[in-house]
Design an enzyme around this catalytic site. Sequence first.
Site, PDB file in Angstrom:
ATOM      1  N   ASP A   1      24.517  45.048  50.440  1.00  0.00           N
ATOM      2  CA  ASP A   1      25.880  45.143  50.966  1.00  0.00           C
ATOM      3  C   ASP A   1      26.675  46.101  50.087  1.00  0.00           C
ATOM      4  O   ASP A   1      26.478  46.141  48.865  1.00  0.00           O
ATOM      5  CB  ASP A   1      26.545  43.766  50.982  1.00  0.00           C
ATOM      6  CG  ASP A   1      25.961  42.842  52.041  1.00  0.00           C
ATOM      7  OD1 ASP A   1      25.425  43.341  53.039  1.00  0.00           O
ATOM      8  OD2 ASP A   1      26.066  41.617  51.870  1.00  0.00           O
TER       9      ASP A   1
ATOM     10  N   ASP B   1      25.724  44.342  59.254  1.00  0.00           N
ATOM     11  CA  ASP B   1      26.670  43.228  59.406  1.00  0.00           C
ATOM     12  C   ASP B   1      27.798  43.601  60.366  1.00  0.00           C
ATOM     13  O   ASP B   1      28.205  42.793  61.205  1.00  0.00           O
ATOM     14  CB  ASP B   1      27.276  42.847  58.052  1.00  0.00           C
ATOM     15  CG  ASP B   1      26.255  42.362  57.047  1.00  0.00           C
ATOM     16  OD1 ASP B   1      25.194  41.866  57.457  1.00  0.00           O
ATOM     17  OD2 ASP B   1      26.528  42.487  55.833  1.00  0.00           O
TER      18      ASP B   1
END
Length: 167
Positions: A118, A137
């Site tokens: 991330d 995401d």
Amino acid sequence: MRHRPLGYGIAAATFAVDQLAKWLIMGPIALPERGLITITGFFDLRWVENHGVSMGFLIAGSDRERWMLVAITGLIAAAVCVWIWRERGRLDVAALGLVLGGAVGNIADRTRLGYVADFLDLHIGDWHPFLVFNVADAAITIGVLLLVVRALLARGPAAPAENVDAV
């Protein structure tokens, strides 16, 4: 049936963009070594190794748990593949393509790296209303939101109430 290529095409494109972004972040940009790159007052590139699923739930503390998360996510991705195959609505197929591409992108990370990479950090000053996320995401979130909005807006008119007048 004619929308299937759209859904699978969006999934493939989403997967490709996600993996390219992660390659750039981990390779040429070297974010894991740098940790943080400030872009604007509300957006940073911040390195996070996510060992759980969304919002830090179900953190995989062992290899066994990691592979269980891969299996669970794989089953969800397989179900989305079947849903795309059966779905007739163009917008739903496109939304499902986003979900599938994002899921497969995160599966690839967890399989290859042991975690999901991330790096996108939206914030307002020191307030971080969102967790650090990635392209996969974002695609999953947008796809699910499109499905929810479409489901809410596509409801048919309410059935007329029965007339229960006393005789």
